[in-house]
Every structure is written in C-alpha cells, then in structure tokens.
Design an enzyme around this catalytic site. Sequence first.
Site, PDB file in Angstrom:
ATOM      1  N   HIS A  72       0.845  -1.211   0.000  1.00 30.10           N
ATOM      2  CA  HIS A  72       0.000   0.000   0.000  1.00 30.10           C
ATOM      3  C   HIS A  72       0.878   1.258   0.000  1.00 30.10           C
ATOM      4  O   HIS A  72       2.094   1.190   0.083  1.00 30.10           O
ATOM      5  CB  HIS A  72      -0.920  -0.012   1.221  1.00 30.10           C
ATOM      6  N   LYS A  86       6.779  12.170  -2.092  1.00 28.17           N
ATOM      7  CA  LYS A  86       6.829  10.967  -1.244  1.00 28.17           C
ATOM      8  C   LYS A  86       8.241  10.417  -1.169  1.00 28.17           C
ATOM      9  O   LYS A  86       8.919  10.315  -2.190  1.00 28.17           O
ATOM     10  CB  LYS A  86       5.896   9.919  -1.874  1.00 28.17           C
TER      11      LYS A  86
END
Length: 382
Positions: free
Chosen positions: A44, A262
Amino acid sequence: MTYDVIVVGIGGMGSAAAWRLARRGVRVLGLERYDIPHAMGSSHGVTRIIRLPYYEAPAYVPLLRRAYELWREIEAASGRALLVTTGSIDAGPEDGALFQGALASARVHDLPHEILTAAQTTDRFPAYRLAPEARAIYQPDGGFIVSERAIIAHVEAAQDAGAVIHAREPVLEWGVRPDGTVRVVTPARVYEAERLVLTAGAWIGDLVAPLAPLAIPERQVLAWLQPSEPALFRPNRFPVFNLEVEEGRYYGLPIYDVPGFKFGRFHHRGETGRPEMLRQEPDVEDERLLRQFAARYFPAGNGALMALRSCLFTNTPDEHFILDHHPLHPQVVIASPCSGHGYKFCSVIGEILADLATGDGTTRHDIGFLRLSRLGPPAGQV
Ligand SMILES: Cc1cc2nc3c(=O)[nH]c(=O)nc-3n(C[C@H](O)[C@H](O)[C@H](O)COP(=O)(O)OP(=O)(O)OC[C@H]3O[C@@H](n4cnc5c(N)ncnc54)[C@H](O)[C@@H]3O)c2cc1C
C-alpha cells in the site's frame, strides 16, 4: 472443493500469480486474510518505484525488462493506468555501492543512461540538491507502478479468467497428502489442490516455519510533504530516485494521488519483529528523521506534512528475493520475501510463479540467484 492451484496471499505477488495462472486455463483459488487491497502488508501507499539500472545486481535486469512488458499487458487488459514513466536517478558517492552498482547494470545490459554531476542534476531537475561531489545516473525508462490499483487490476483480470478469490479468509495451515495433493485449512473450510503458491509477504514465516529466520519483517515509514513549488515535484519534472547519502539510503517519488512529494529511508529505524508487533501508527520521531533528509537534499519539498504511513519490508540475509519450490514439497511454490524492492517485479514474478506451479515446474527465466538453496540448508524440518 478441489482446485488446480491455491494461491495464499492476494497482495502484490499473489494477485499477479492468480491472473497468470487463470489465463492459462488453470482452476485457481486465491485466499487473502485481509481486504483486497489493504494497508496492513507491503503493497500500500499508492506508488512503487520501477527502474532498470539495478544497483542490487545486474542479474535482475532481464527480469525487469519482462516486468515492463507484463505491466503494459495488464494495463491494456484492465484499461487502468498502472505504470507512469518519469525517468530514474540513482545517485551517491562516485565510488559508492549504489552509483557503481547502477552503472554496472547499465553497462552490462547496454541501457540508455547519462551520468550527471550534482549541478547538472539540479539544472535538469530543479527539486534535486545532491551533495556537490555526488554522481547520478539518469535512466529515461524509470518511473512508478500504482500499486494498489495494480492489485485490483490483477484480481479483476484473474476473476474474468475464471479465478475464485476470497478476502478475509486466512489460511490457518496446509499440508501434503500421501497422494501428493495439497490440503489448505481456513476457518471456513478445507480445500484441496494439486499445487500451492505461498505469497504471504511478511507472514511467510508463519506458513513455512524455517523461513521465519530468513524472512524478517521490518517496519518502514513513508512521508508525503507539501512542496513549496509543487510544479517541480510533478511526474513530468521529477524522476524517481534512489540516493546513497551520509544519512543512509533513501528513495522517493513525485506527487501522485496524495498532495505531497513521497519518500522513505531504507531500514528506517531498524525495527524488526512479527508483523503484529510492529507499530502501525507513525510518530513524531518518524517524521523528524525523514524531514532531516528532505531539508538537506530536497529543500523545496520540505513543507507541511500531508501523510505518514507505515508499511512492512520482508528482508532476507542477502536482501535478494526467495523464489523457489519448497525444498521438501515440489508441488508447493514459495515467493514473497522481497527485501523492500520487490513490487516492480510483481508482474514477472506472477509469470514465474505460474511457471513453477504448472507443468514440469520449470521456468525460462533465470532465477538461479533467487533460489532458497543459496542461503544454506534450512534450519530444521521445512
Ligand atoms: C514503504 C515501502 C516502500 C517500498 N518501495 C518499493 C518501491 O519503490 N519499489 C519496489 O519495487 N518495491 C518497493 N517496496 C517493496 C514492495 O512493496 C514489496 O516487495 C511487495 O509489495 C511485496 O509484495 P507481496 O505480495 O510479497 O506482499 P503483500 O502485498 O503484503 O501481500 C502478502 C499478502 O499475503 C496475505 N497473507 C499473509 N498471510 C496470510 C494467510 N495466512 N492467509 C491468507 N493471506 C495471507 C497478506 O494479508 C497480504 O495481503 C516497498 C515496500 C515498502 C514497505
């Protein structure tokens, strides 16, 4: 109920295996302990890097080439965008393992690439502020896979091809009968199959006990920070990266689906243990550690926190994968411990698992370096 193959764990690897098997006409049952997809395992957090000049070992590059082909295939089959190309940067000290490893893979496999100084890297990609003496390899085919979407795509394609997939049905135990068939027990019922594929990720040691000391779950944390200049962190301006710096080894990706750039640190805080024992909820120390890196190497990306999420690596002693038949039961195939760099290979590992679990159990892919036997005899009875 009898199937040809049961796949245990419908995450990144298992979903791809289920599709590759089902499209060959194999009767497949996939069993997943949580939802499909879910945020308790390793796949995920929206995106995963894919890159060709593989510093971990040149032997991965042929598998990567096939992985790219198969990602494009499942994209076409599913109609979903799964692979986004941004280019990749592998950078660090010129004599460091990361830069030299990536260069070796690029040269051995004749990959198009450019070597950039830190200043040239900033000229091309203004968000980057590498240490002045660092060297970077830019490779234009790098990018990322949209990981949970890819699990959904593989599961839907597998179902379209006839696979039966059950979420929230954990496998409690399995065994091999005297006639060679496999028995799989869940809280709901007992299933039978000719072959078994174990793609249980961080839980593989629960299903194959002697793998427990060879496949160590480790807590990781990903941060998404709001850039002061978001345009510099979008997929068209920001290649995915792997960096070797004084503070450790880090990886990062452009803004995509979460409003922040990220990144994460390999072996974040060195926290290992059983998955249930590793803290899910990130804390201020996780954020502090990651921010230090952004402040120094991506200062325009060090804004407000958008998200922090934990996730699990499953590390082998040499950080290469384990992809093999079970040493005692050739009808059982083991995959999953991918030491924090496996997602990009899910498409090709799905194909390899389908090879190993059908016919004579051989594959045309060269996976000798990923066999379990390289790690020595398993401790005790497997
Ligand atoms: C923070 C982070 C960043 C990463 N970044 C990258 C990257 O940029 N690029 C890259 O290539 N790789 C990356 N990786 C590694 C990559 O994500 C993993 O190698 C990959 O997701 C592993 O897939 P898997 O199928 O083995 O595990 P999972 O997707 O976790 O699947 C295993 C599944 O098995 C299920 N299961 C377990 N036990 C049972 C049971 N008894 N019964 C039924 N089901 C069971 C689990 O619930 C789970 O769904 C990263 C990993 C993390 C954690």
